[in-house]
Design a protein around this motif. Structure first.
Motif, PDB file in Angstrom:
ATOM      1  N   ALA A  83     -12.518  10.980  -9.512  1.00 38.99           N
ATOM      2  CA  ALA A  83     -13.959  11.100  -9.301  1.00 38.99           C
ATOM      3  C   ALA A  83     -14.448  10.061  -8.304  1.00 38.99           C
ATOM      4  O   ALA A  83     -15.320  10.333  -7.482  1.00 38.99           O
ATOM      5  CB  ALA A  83     -14.686  10.924 -10.633  1.00 38.99           C
ATOM      6  N   ARG A  84     -13.881   8.855  -8.401  1.00 40.63           N
ATOM      7  CA  ARG A  84     -14.293   7.791  -7.487  1.00 40.63           C
ATOM      8  C   ARG A  84     -13.212   7.617  -6.418  1.00 40.63           C
ATOM      9  O   ARG A  84     -12.094   7.220  -6.735  1.00 40.63           O
ATOM     10  CB  ARG A  84     -14.483   6.492  -8.271  1.00 40.63           C
ATOM     11  N   PRO A  85     -13.533   7.950  -5.153  1.00 40.01           N
ATOM     12  CA  PRO A  85     -12.528   7.780  -4.103  1.00 40.01           C
ATOM     13  C   PRO A  85     -12.217   6.294  -3.910  1.00 40.01           C
ATOM     14  O   PRO A  85     -13.131   5.471  -3.894  1.00 40.01           O
ATOM     15  CB  PRO A  85     -13.208   8.350  -2.854  1.00 40.01           C
ATOM     16  N   ARG A  86     -10.935   5.979  -3.787  1.00 42.99           N
ATOM     17  CA  ARG A  86     -10.561   4.571  -3.619  1.00 42.99           C
ATOM     18  C   ARG A  86      -9.583   4.426  -2.463  1.00 42.99           C
ATOM     19  O   ARG A  86      -8.780   5.301  -2.178  1.00 42.99           O
ATOM     20  CB  ARG A  86      -9.921   4.029  -4.898  1.00 42.99           C
ATOM     21  N   LYS A  87      -9.680   3.280  -1.816  1.00 43.72           N
ATOM     22  CA  LYS A  87      -8.790   3.008  -0.683  1.00 43.72           C
ATOM     23  C   LYS A  87      -7.590   2.234  -1.212  1.00 43.72           C
ATOM     24  O   LYS A  87      -7.740   1.104  -1.702  1.00 43.72           O
ATOM     25  CB  LYS A  87      -9.539   2.196   0.374  1.00 43.72           C
ATOM     26  N   PHE A  88      -6.417   2.848  -1.132  1.00 46.81           N
ATOM     27  CA  PHE A  88      -5.188   2.211  -1.631  1.00 46.81           C
ATOM     28  C   PHE A  88      -4.443   1.522  -0.489  1.00 46.81           C
ATOM     29  O   PHE A  88      -4.238   2.111   0.567  1.00 46.81           O
ATOM     30  CB  PHE A  88      -4.280   3.260  -2.300  1.00 46.81           C
ATOM     31  N   TYR A  89      -4.069   0.293  -0.749  1.00 47.46           N
ATOM     32  CA  TYR A  89      -3.307  -0.467   0.246  1.00 47.46           C
ATOM     33  C   TYR A  89      -1.852  -0.559  -0.197  1.00 47.46           C
ATOM     34  O   TYR A  89      -1.559  -0.712  -1.387  1.00 47.46           O
ATOM     35  CB  TYR A  89      -3.858  -1.886   0.389  1.00 47.46           C
ATOM     36  N   THR A  90      -0.932  -0.501   0.784  1.00 44.84           N
ATOM     37  CA  THR A  90       0.494  -0.677   0.500  1.00 44.84           C
ATOM     38  C   THR A  90       1.084  -1.635   1.530  1.00 44.84           C
ATOM     39  O   THR A  90       0.734  -1.574   2.712  1.00 44.84           O
ATOM     40  CB  THR A  90       1.250   0.661   0.604  1.00 44.84           C
ATOM     41  N   THR A  91       1.951  -2.514   1.052  1.00 43.92           N
ATOM     42  CA  THR A  91       2.613  -3.460   1.954  1.00 43.92           C
ATOM     43  C   THR A  91       3.577  -2.703   2.865  1.00 43.92           C
ATOM     44  O   THR A  91       4.354  -1.875   2.403  1.00 43.92           O
ATOM     45  CB  THR A  91       3.385  -4.521   1.146  1.00 43.92           C
ATOM     46  N   THR A  92       3.527  -2.987   4.140  1.00 45.37           N
ATOM     47  CA  THR A  92       4.446  -2.355   5.087  1.00 45.37           C
ATOM     48  C   THR A  92       5.777  -3.114   5.100  1.00 45.37           C
ATOM     49  O   THR A  92       5.899  -4.172   4.481  1.00 45.37           O
ATOM     50  CB  THR A  92       3.872  -2.361   6.505  1.00 45.37           C
ATOM     51  N   GLU A  93       6.723  -2.569   5.844  1.00 45.55           N
ATOM     52  CA  GLU A  93       8.013  -3.242   5.980  1.00 45.55           C
ATOM     53  C   GLU A  93       7.814  -4.622   6.592  1.00 45.55           C
ATOM     54  O   GLU A  93       8.376  -5.618   6.146  1.00 45.55           O
ATOM     55  CB  GLU A  93       8.913  -2.385   6.883  1.00 45.55           C
ATOM     56  N   GLN A  94       6.977  -4.628   7.636  1.00 42.66           N
ATOM     57  CA  GLN A  94       6.679  -5.900   8.306  1.00 42.66           C
ATOM     58  C   GLN A  94       6.006  -6.863   7.341  1.00 42.66           C
ATOM     59  O   GLN A  94       6.320  -8.054   7.301  1.00 42.66           O
ATOM     60  CB  GLN A  94       5.769  -5.620   9.509  1.00 42.66           C
ATOM     61  N   GLY A  95       5.076  -6.324   6.513  1.00 43.16           N
ATOM     62  CA  GLY A  95       4.401  -7.148   5.520  1.00 43.16           C
ATOM     63  C   GLY A  95       5.376  -7.729   4.516  1.00 43.16           C
ATOM     64  O   GLY A  95       5.255  -8.892   4.107  1.00 43.16           O
ATOM     65  N   ASN A  96       6.350  -6.917   4.128  1.00 43.41           N
ATOM     66  CA  ASN A  96       7.382  -7.382   3.200  1.00 43.41           C
ATOM     67  C   ASN A  96       8.184  -8.531   3.799  1.00 43.41           C
ATOM     68  O   ASN A  96       8.461  -9.527   3.124  1.00 43.41           O
ATOM     69  CB  ASN A  96       8.329  -6.230   2.883  1.00 43.41           C
ATOM     70  N   ALA A  97       8.549  -8.361   5.083  1.00 40.68           N
ATOM     71  CA  ALA A  97       9.324  -9.410   5.750  1.00 40.68           C
ATOM     72  C   ALA A  97       8.526 -10.709   5.803  1.00 40.68           C
ATOM     73  O   ALA A  97       9.047 -11.796   5.502  1.00 40.68           O
ATOM     74  CB  ALA A  97       9.697  -8.946   7.160  1.00 40.68           C
ATOM     75  N   VAL A  98       7.235 -10.584   6.160  1.00 41.51           N
ATOM     76  CA  VAL A  98       6.387 -11.778   6.231  1.00 41.51           C
ATOM     77  C   VAL A  98       6.278 -12.423   4.854  1.00 41.51           C
ATOM     78  O   VAL A  98       6.416 -13.650   4.704  1.00 41.51           O
ATOM     79  CB  VAL A  98       4.991 -11.410   6.779  1.00 41.51           C
TER      80      VAL A  98
END
Lengths: 123, 325
Positions: free
Chosen positions: A78-93
Protein backbone atom coordinates in the motif's frame (compact mmCIF):
# COMPACT_ATOMS: atom_id res chain seq x y z
CA UNK A 1 34.95 10.13 39.38
CA UNK A 2 32.34 12.72 38.44
CA UNK A 3 32.47 14.25 34.98
CA UNK A 4 31.54 17.89 34.99
CA UNK A 5 29.58 19.68 32.26
CA UNK A 6 32.61 20.78 30.27
CA UNK A 7 34.01 17.27 30.17
CA UNK A 8 30.62 16.00 29.06
CA UNK A 9 30.53 18.46 26.19
CA UNK A 10 34.13 17.67 25.24
CA UNK A 11 33.45 13.94 25.36
CA UNK A 12 30.31 14.34 23.28
CA UNK A 13 32.16 16.24 20.54
CA UNK A 14 34.99 13.64 20.48
CA UNK A 15 32.49 10.80 20.34
CA UNK A 16 30.76 12.49 17.42
CA UNK A 17 34.12 12.79 15.62
CA UNK A 18 34.84 9.14 16.24
CA UNK A 19 31.41 7.95 15.08
CA UNK A 20 31.42 10.02 11.92
CA UNK A 21 31.90 7.61 9.06
CA UNK A 22 30.80 4.50 10.92
CA UNK A 23 27.25 5.00 9.61
CA UNK A 24 28.54 4.54 6.05
CA UNK A 25 30.18 1.18 6.87
CA UNK A 26 27.14 0.05 8.82
CA UNK A 27 24.67 1.06 6.10
CA UNK A 28 26.65 -0.57 3.29
CA UNK A 29 26.92 -3.73 5.39
CA UNK A 30 23.24 -3.89 6.41
CA UNK A 31 21.97 -3.13 2.89
CA UNK A 32 23.53 -6.26 1.42
CA UNK A 33 19.93 -7.34 1.96
CA UNK A 34 17.64 -4.67 0.42
CA UNK A 35 16.08 -2.19 2.82
CA UNK A 36 14.29 1.17 2.85
CA UNK A 37 15.08 4.33 4.77
CA UNK A 38 13.03 3.83 7.92
CA UNK A 39 13.85 0.10 8.21
CA UNK A 40 17.57 0.89 8.01
CA UNK A 41 17.15 3.59 10.66
CA UNK A 42 15.50 1.06 12.97
CA UNK A 43 18.11 -1.64 12.32
CA UNK A 44 20.98 0.76 12.94
CA UNK A 45 19.54 2.17 16.16
CA UNK A 46 18.80 -1.34 17.47
CA UNK A 47 22.40 -2.28 16.65
CA UNK A 48 23.57 0.68 18.72
CA UNK A 49 24.44 3.20 16.01
CA UNK A 50 23.25 6.66 16.96
CA UNK A 51 22.11 8.12 13.67
CA UNK A 52 19.47 10.72 12.97
CA UNK A 53 16.90 10.44 10.21
CA UNK A 54 17.92 13.79 8.73
CA UNK A 55 21.50 12.52 8.37
CA UNK A 56 20.69 9.03 7.12
CA UNK A 57 18.18 9.81 4.34
CA UNK A 58 20.37 12.30 2.44
CA UNK A 59 23.37 9.99 3.04
CA UNK A 60 21.61 7.10 1.28
CA UNK A 61 21.04 9.26 -1.81
CA UNK A 62 24.67 10.40 -1.73
CA UNK A 63 25.91 6.79 -1.57
CA UNK A 64 23.59 5.97 -4.47
CA UNK A 65 25.03 8.86 -6.50
CA UNK A 66 28.51 7.48 -5.77
CA UNK A 67 27.46 4.11 -7.13
CA UNK A 68 27.80 2.29 -3.82
CA UNK A 69 24.04 1.67 -3.57
CA UNK A 70 21.32 1.06 -6.12
CA UNK A 71 17.65 1.75 -5.52
CA UNK A 72 14.30 0.51 -6.80
CA UNK A 73 10.76 1.52 -5.93
CA UNK A 74 8.63 -1.27 -4.50
CA UNK A 75 4.98 -0.47 -5.22
CA UNK A 76 3.57 -3.89 -4.31
CA UNK A 77 2.45 -2.76 -0.88
CA UNK A 78 0.00 0.00 0.00
CA UNK A 79 2.85 2.35 0.82
CA UNK A 80 5.42 2.60 -2.00
CA UNK A 81 8.95 2.44 -0.62
CA UNK A 82 12.36 3.03 -2.10
CA UNK A 83 14.58 0.00 -1.47
CA UNK A 84 18.33 0.40 -1.46
CA UNK A 85 20.81 -2.42 -2.14
CA UNK A 86 24.58 -2.38 -1.79
CA UNK A 87 26.32 -2.72 -5.14
CA UNK A 88 29.41 -4.79 -5.83
CA UNK A 89 31.47 -1.64 -5.64
CA UNK A 90 29.72 -0.72 -2.38
CA UNK A 91 30.58 -4.13 -0.98
CA UNK A 92 34.23 -3.70 -1.91
CA UNK A 93 34.33 -0.27 -0.27
CA UNK A 94 32.60 -1.59 2.85
CA UNK A 95 35.08 -4.46 3.00
CA UNK A 96 38.04 -2.08 2.81
CA UNK A 97 36.47 0.16 5.49
CA UNK A 98 35.85 -2.82 7.80
CA UNK A 99 39.48 -3.95 7.41
CA UNK A 100 40.64 -0.44 8.29
CA UNK A 101 38.29 -0.41 11.29
CA UNK A 102 39.69 -3.74 12.53
CA UNK A 103 43.24 -2.48 12.02
CA UNK A 104 42.52 0.68 14.00
CA UNK A 105 40.83 -1.33 16.75
CA UNK A 106 43.86 -3.59 17.03
CA UNK A 107 46.26 -0.64 16.96
CA UNK A 108 44.34 1.15 19.72
CA UNK A 109 44.32 -2.07 21.73
CA UNK A 110 48.08 -2.38 21.34
CA UNK A 111 48.58 1.22 22.42
CA UNK A 112 46.56 0.86 25.60
CA UNK A 113 48.35 -2.28 26.82
CA UNK A 114 51.46 -1.76 28.94
CA UNK A 115 53.80 -3.47 26.48
CA UNK A 116 54.19 -0.29 24.46
CA UNK A 117 56.95 1.98 25.66
CA UNK A 118 57.50 5.48 24.41
CA UNK A 119 61.09 6.38 23.47
CA UNK A 120 62.90 7.81 26.49
CA UNK A 121 60.53 6.32 29.04
CA UNK A 122 62.31 2.97 29.30
CA UNK A 123 63.71 3.08 32.83
CA UNK B 1 -5.30 19.49 10.30
CA UNK B 2 -2.21 17.48 11.11
CA UNK B 3 -2.09 15.91 7.69
CA UNK B 4 -1.37 19.35 6.33
CA UNK B 5 1.52 19.65 8.80
CA UNK B 6 3.39 16.90 6.95
CA UNK B 7 2.46 18.51 3.64
CA UNK B 8 3.79 21.85 4.78
CA UNK B 9 7.00 20.25 6.02
CA UNK B 10 7.68 18.25 2.85
CA UNK B 11 6.76 21.19 0.63
CA UNK B 12 9.09 23.51 2.56
CA UNK B 13 11.97 21.07 2.24
CA UNK B 14 11.33 20.42 -1.47
CA UNK B 15 11.35 24.10 -2.37
CA UNK B 16 15.11 24.19 -1.89
CA UNK B 17 15.89 20.88 -3.62
CA UNK B 18 16.89 20.81 -7.32
CA UNK B 19 13.77 20.30 -9.44
CA UNK B 20 14.77 17.03 -11.12
CA UNK B 21 15.11 15.38 -7.67
CA UNK B 22 11.87 16.71 -6.19
CA UNK B 23 9.42 14.02 -7.26
CA UNK B 24 11.65 11.21 -5.96
CA UNK B 25 12.52 12.89 -2.68
CA UNK B 26 8.86 13.84 -2.21
CA UNK B 27 7.72 10.20 -2.37
CA UNK B 28 10.62 8.87 -0.30
CA UNK B 29 10.41 11.52 2.41
CA UNK B 30 6.64 11.07 2.79
CA UNK B 31 7.04 7.29 3.05
CA UNK B 32 9.77 7.68 5.67
CA UNK B 33 7.69 10.14 7.69
CA UNK B 34 4.61 7.86 7.48
CA UNK B 35 6.71 4.84 8.57
CA UNK B 36 8.05 6.74 11.58
CA UNK B 37 4.57 8.04 12.49
CA UNK B 38 3.07 4.53 12.24
CA UNK B 39 5.80 3.16 14.50
CA UNK B 40 5.07 5.85 17.08
CA UNK B 41 1.31 5.23 16.89
CA UNK B 42 1.93 1.50 17.35
CA UNK B 43 3.94 2.39 20.45
CA UNK B 44 0.83 4.12 21.87
CA UNK B 45 1.13 7.78 20.86
CA UNK B 46 -1.75 9.70 19.31
CA UNK B 47 -1.39 10.30 15.59
CA UNK B 48 -1.06 14.07 16.01
CA UNK B 49 1.64 13.81 18.64
CA UNK B 50 3.44 11.18 16.55
CA UNK B 51 3.51 13.49 13.51
CA UNK B 52 4.75 16.41 15.56
CA UNK B 53 7.55 14.38 17.17
CA UNK B 54 8.59 12.86 13.86
CA UNK B 55 8.84 16.23 12.12
CA UNK B 56 10.64 17.73 15.11
CA UNK B 57 13.21 14.96 14.91
CA UNK B 58 13.73 15.58 11.21
CA UNK B 59 14.45 19.18 12.15
CA UNK B 60 14.69 22.37 10.09
CA UNK B 61 13.41 21.54 6.57
CA UNK B 62 15.81 24.07 5.03
CA UNK B 63 18.77 22.22 6.54
CA UNK B 64 17.36 18.91 5.39
CA UNK B 65 17.06 20.36 1.88
CA UNK B 66 20.68 21.58 2.02
CA UNK B 67 21.70 18.10 3.03
CA UNK B 68 19.75 16.49 0.18
CA UNK B 69 21.12 18.96 -2.34
CA UNK B 70 24.66 18.58 -0.99
CA UNK B 71 24.93 22.33 -0.43
CA UNK B 72 27.55 23.64 1.94
CA UNK B 73 26.32 25.48 5.00
CA UNK B 74 28.92 28.22 4.95
CA UNK B 75 29.91 31.35 3.05
CA UNK B 76 33.63 30.65 2.77
CA UNK B 77 34.99 27.26 3.78
CA UNK B 78 38.17 26.48 5.72
CA UNK B 79 40.13 25.94 2.49
CA UNK B 80 39.74 29.55 1.37
CA UNK B 81 39.18 31.29 4.71
CA UNK B 82 42.89 31.95 5.33
CA UNK B 83 43.39 33.53 1.91
CA UNK B 84 40.22 35.58 2.36
CA UNK B 85 41.39 36.89 5.75
CA UNK B 86 44.85 37.81 4.43
CA UNK B 87 43.29 39.61 1.47
CA UNK B 88 40.92 41.57 3.69
CA UNK B 89 43.78 42.51 6.02
CA UNK B 90 45.87 43.86 3.16
CA UNK B 91 42.93 45.80 1.71
CA UNK B 92 41.93 47.33 5.03
CA UNK B 93 45.46 48.28 6.10
CA UNK B 94 46.66 49.70 2.77
CA UNK B 95 43.91 50.56 0.31
CA UNK B 96 41.42 51.88 2.86
CA UNK B 97 43.76 54.34 4.65
CA UNK B 98 45.09 55.61 1.32
CA UNK B 99 41.66 56.27 -0.16
CA UNK B 100 40.42 57.87 3.05
CA UNK B 101 43.49 60.12 3.22
CA UNK B 102 43.08 61.20 -0.40
CA UNK B 103 39.39 61.94 0.16
CA UNK B 104 40.15 63.93 3.32
CA UNK B 105 42.91 65.91 1.58
CA UNK B 106 40.66 66.69 -1.38
CA UNK B 107 37.96 67.80 1.07
CA UNK B 108 40.51 70.16 2.68
CA UNK B 109 40.52 72.16 -0.52
CA UNK B 110 36.75 72.35 -0.82
CA UNK B 111 35.25 75.84 -1.03
CA UNK B 112 33.64 76.01 2.41
CA UNK B 113 35.86 73.70 4.37
CA UNK B 114 35.50 73.28 8.13
CA UNK B 115 36.98 70.73 10.54
CA UNK B 116 33.57 69.09 10.60
CA UNK B 117 33.27 68.57 6.85
CA UNK B 118 36.76 67.03 6.67
CA UNK B 119 36.04 64.60 9.52
CA UNK B 120 32.64 63.87 7.98
CA UNK B 121 34.18 63.16 4.60
CA UNK B 122 36.80 60.89 6.20
CA UNK B 123 34.17 58.92 8.17
CA UNK B 124 31.92 58.69 5.14
CA UNK B 125 34.77 57.45 2.95
CA UNK B 126 35.85 54.92 5.61
CA UNK B 127 32.34 53.46 5.77
CA UNK B 128 31.63 53.48 2.04
CA UNK B 129 35.01 52.21 0.92
CA UNK B 130 35.17 49.69 3.78
CA UNK B 131 31.77 48.23 2.95
CA UNK B 132 32.62 48.04 -0.75
CA UNK B 133 35.98 46.38 -0.11
CA UNK B 134 34.44 43.82 2.24
CA UNK B 135 31.40 43.10 0.09
CA UNK B 136 33.04 42.68 -3.32
CA UNK B 137 35.99 40.71 -1.95
CA UNK B 138 33.70 38.35 -0.07
CA UNK B 139 31.43 38.00 -3.11
CA UNK B 140 34.41 37.08 -5.29
CA UNK B 141 35.53 34.48 -2.75
CA UNK B 142 31.98 33.14 -2.48
CA UNK B 143 31.87 32.65 -6.25
CA UNK B 144 35.23 30.86 -6.19
CA UNK B 145 34.00 28.73 -3.28
CA UNK B 146 30.82 27.66 -5.14
CA UNK B 147 32.17 27.30 -8.68
CA UNK B 148 35.71 26.21 -7.94
CA UNK B 149 36.92 28.52 -10.71
CA UNK B 150 40.34 29.93 -9.91
CA UNK B 151 40.49 27.97 -6.67
CA UNK B 152 44.00 26.68 -7.38
CA UNK B 153 45.25 30.17 -8.18
CA UNK B 154 43.97 31.54 -4.88
CA UNK B 155 44.82 28.59 -2.71
CA UNK B 156 48.44 28.01 -3.64
CA UNK B 157 50.28 25.42 -1.57
CA UNK B 158 52.45 26.78 1.20
CA UNK B 159 56.19 26.69 0.60
CA UNK B 160 59.19 27.62 2.72
CA UNK B 161 59.74 30.63 0.46
CA UNK B 162 56.57 32.14 1.96
CA UNK B 163 58.11 32.36 5.45
CA UNK B 164 58.51 36.02 6.42
CA UNK B 165 62.06 37.32 6.88
CA UNK B 166 63.14 38.89 10.14
CA UNK B 167 66.53 40.30 9.20
CA UNK B 168 66.87 43.76 10.69
CA UNK B 169 67.33 46.31 7.94
CA UNK B 170 66.06 44.80 4.78
CA UNK B 171 63.26 46.94 3.42
CA UNK B 172 60.37 44.79 2.24
CA UNK B 173 58.65 45.46 -1.08
CA UNK B 174 55.62 46.52 0.92
CA UNK B 175 57.65 49.15 2.83
CA UNK B 176 59.19 50.37 -0.39
CA UNK B 177 55.75 50.67 -1.96
CA UNK B 178 54.48 52.76 0.95
CA UNK B 179 57.60 54.94 0.93
CA UNK B 180 57.08 55.64 -2.78
CA UNK B 181 53.31 56.12 -2.78
CA UNK B 182 53.23 58.86 -0.13
CA UNK B 183 55.76 61.18 -1.85
CA UNK B 184 53.97 60.67 -5.14
CA UNK B 185 50.59 61.52 -3.56
CA UNK B 186 52.09 64.60 -1.86
CA UNK B 187 53.57 65.93 -5.10
CA UNK B 188 50.35 65.31 -7.01
CA UNK B 189 48.35 67.10 -4.27
CA UNK B 190 50.80 70.00 -4.25
CA UNK B 191 50.53 70.50 -8.00
CA UNK B 192 46.78 69.88 -8.24
CA UNK B 193 45.82 72.35 -5.51
CA UNK B 194 47.15 75.10 -7.78
CA UNK B 195 44.74 74.25 -10.57
CA UNK B 196 41.95 72.12 -9.15
CA UNK B 197 39.95 71.59 -5.94
CA UNK B 198 39.26 75.31 -5.26
CA UNK B 199 38.78 78.57 -7.13
CA UNK B 200 41.78 80.09 -5.40
CA UNK B 201 44.85 77.90 -4.69
CA UNK B 202 45.25 77.02 -1.01
CA UNK B 203 49.01 77.47 -0.98
CA UNK B 204 50.73 80.72 -1.91
CA UNK B 205 51.18 80.77 -5.73
CA UNK B 206 54.07 83.25 -5.36
CA UNK B 207 56.23 80.34 -4.13
CA UNK B 208 56.16 78.58 -7.50
CA UNK B 209 59.16 80.72 -8.47
CA UNK B 210 61.34 78.81 -6.00
CA UNK B 211 59.95 77.25 -2.81
CA UNK B 212 57.36 74.81 -4.18
CA UNK B 213 59.72 73.34 -6.82
CA UNK B 214 62.33 72.97 -4.08
CA UNK B 215 59.82 71.19 -1.85
CA UNK B 216 58.87 68.88 -4.74
CA UNK B 217 62.53 68.03 -5.31
CA UNK B 218 63.00 67.31 -1.59
CA UNK B 219 59.91 65.07 -1.48
CA UNK B 220 61.07 63.25 -4.62
CA UNK B 221 64.50 62.78 -3.05
CA UNK B 222 62.81 60.90 -0.19
CA UNK B 223 61.52 58.44 -2.80
CA UNK B 224 64.99 58.13 -4.31
CA UNK B 225 66.33 57.52 -0.81
CA UNK B 226 63.78 54.70 -0.31
CA UNK B 227 64.85 53.00 -3.54
CA UNK B 228 68.47 53.33 -2.45
CA UNK B 229 67.77 51.66 0.93
CA UNK B 230 65.84 48.90 -0.83
CA UNK B 231 68.70 48.31 -3.26
CA UNK B 232 71.49 48.00 -0.65
CA UNK B 233 69.09 46.05 1.59
CA UNK B 234 70.58 47.37 4.79
CA UNK B 235 70.24 50.26 7.19
CA UNK B 236 73.67 51.89 7.20
CA UNK B 237 75.16 55.07 8.69
CA UNK B 238 75.08 56.91 5.31
CA UNK B 239 71.42 55.92 4.96
CA UNK B 240 70.60 57.36 8.38
CA UNK B 241 72.62 60.56 7.81
CA UNK B 242 71.06 61.14 4.38
CA UNK B 243 67.59 60.64 5.85
CA UNK B 244 68.28 63.02 8.73
CA UNK B 245 69.64 65.75 6.41
CA UNK B 246 66.67 65.32 4.08
CA UNK B 247 64.18 65.43 6.96
CA UNK B 248 65.75 68.52 8.55
CA UNK B 249 65.94 70.46 5.27
CA UNK B 250 62.37 69.52 4.25
CA UNK B 251 61.01 70.45 7.68
CA UNK B 252 63.06 73.68 7.78
CA UNK B 253 61.66 74.87 4.43
CA UNK B 254 58.08 74.24 5.55
CA UNK B 255 58.54 75.75 9.00
CA UNK B 256 60.20 78.85 7.51
CA UNK B 257 57.37 79.38 5.03
CA UNK B 258 54.70 78.78 7.68
CA UNK B 259 56.21 81.03 10.33
CA UNK B 260 56.85 83.80 7.77
CA UNK B 261 53.19 83.48 6.70
CA UNK B 262 54.29 82.68 3.15
CA UNK B 263 52.84 79.17 3.10
CA UNK B 264 49.14 79.71 2.55
CA UNK B 265 47.66 81.80 -0.22
CA UNK B 266 46.47 85.16 1.24
CA UNK B 267 43.79 85.15 -1.45
CA UNK B 268 42.33 81.83 -0.29
CA UNK B 269 38.92 82.54 1.21
CA UNK B 270 38.56 79.30 3.17
CA UNK B 271 40.29 80.82 6.19
CA UNK B 272 38.13 83.95 6.35
CA UNK B 273 36.67 83.53 9.79
CA UNK B 274 36.43 85.74 12.86
CA UNK B 275 39.17 83.77 14.60
CA UNK B 276 42.68 83.77 13.15
CA UNK B 277 42.15 80.42 11.46
CA UNK B 278 45.19 80.69 9.20
CA UNK B 279 47.43 81.39 12.20
CA UNK B 280 46.14 78.37 14.06
CA UNK B 281 46.38 76.05 11.06
CA UNK B 282 49.94 77.30 10.45
CA UNK B 283 50.88 76.53 14.05
CA UNK B 284 49.31 73.07 13.88
CA UNK B 285 51.14 72.28 10.63
CA UNK B 286 54.45 73.53 12.11
CA UNK B 287 54.04 71.21 15.12
CA UNK B 288 53.06 68.28 12.88
CA UNK B 289 55.98 68.86 10.51
CA UNK B 290 58.52 69.06 13.36
CA UNK B 291 57.12 66.00 15.16
CA UNK B 292 57.00 64.02 11.92
CA UNK B 293 60.58 64.89 11.05
CA UNK B 294 61.80 64.02 14.57
CA UNK B 295 60.00 60.68 14.51
CA UNK B 296 61.39 59.90 11.06
CA UNK B 297 64.97 60.65 12.16
CA UNK B 298 64.54 58.70 15.42
CA UNK B 299 62.98 55.70 13.65
CA UNK B 300 65.65 55.39 10.97
CA UNK B 301 68.48 55.99 13.48
CA UNK B 302 67.07 53.25 15.73
CA UNK B 303 66.87 50.77 12.86
CA UNK B 304 70.42 51.66 11.83
CA UNK B 305 71.73 51.18 15.35
CA UNK B 306 70.00 47.80 15.67
CA UNK B 307 71.43 46.69 12.32
CA UNK B 308 74.93 47.95 13.23
CA UNK B 309 74.95 46.10 16.55
CA UNK B 310 73.44 43.07 14.86
CA UNK B 311 70.52 43.02 17.30
CA UNK B 312 68.05 40.58 15.82
CA UNK B 313 64.33 41.14 15.79
CA UNK B 314 62.52 40.29 19.02
CA UNK B 315 60.01 37.48 19.12
CA UNK B 316 56.90 39.30 20.35
CA UNK B 317 55.87 38.22 23.80
CA UNK B 318 58.71 35.81 24.55
CA UNK B 319 61.83 37.88 25.17
CA UNK B 320 63.64 35.54 22.80
CA UNK B 321 65.07 36.79 19.57
CA UNK B 322 65.35 35.28 16.15
CA UNK B 323 68.94 34.32 15.46
CA UNK B 324 69.88 35.94 12.20
CA UNK B 325 72.92 34.79 10.35
Amino acid sequence: MVLDMTTDATLASHLQELRRGTVVVASLTVLRTPGYGYSLLETLSEAGFEVEANTLYPLLRRLEAQGLLTSAWNTDEARPRKFYTTTEQGNAVAGALRIEWARLDEAIGDLSTDTVSTPGSDK
Amino acid sequence: MSASLTDRYVFTALRRVPEQQRADIDRELRASIDDAVDARVDAGETREAAIERTLLELGDPDRLADSYAGRSNFLIGPELYGVWRRTMKVLFTTVLPMVVTVVAVVELFAADVTVGTVIGAAIGATLTVGVHLAFWTTLAFWIVERTGAGLDDLNTPWTLAKLPRYEPGALSRMDLGALLVWPALLIVALVLQQFAFTDEPVLDPANWSFWWPLLIVLIALKGVWAVWVFRIGQWTRPVAVANAVLAVVTAAVQVYLLSADKFFNPGFTGFDAEADLRGWVSLAVIVAVILGALWDIFDVTRKTERARKGIPAQVPGTGNSYSVI
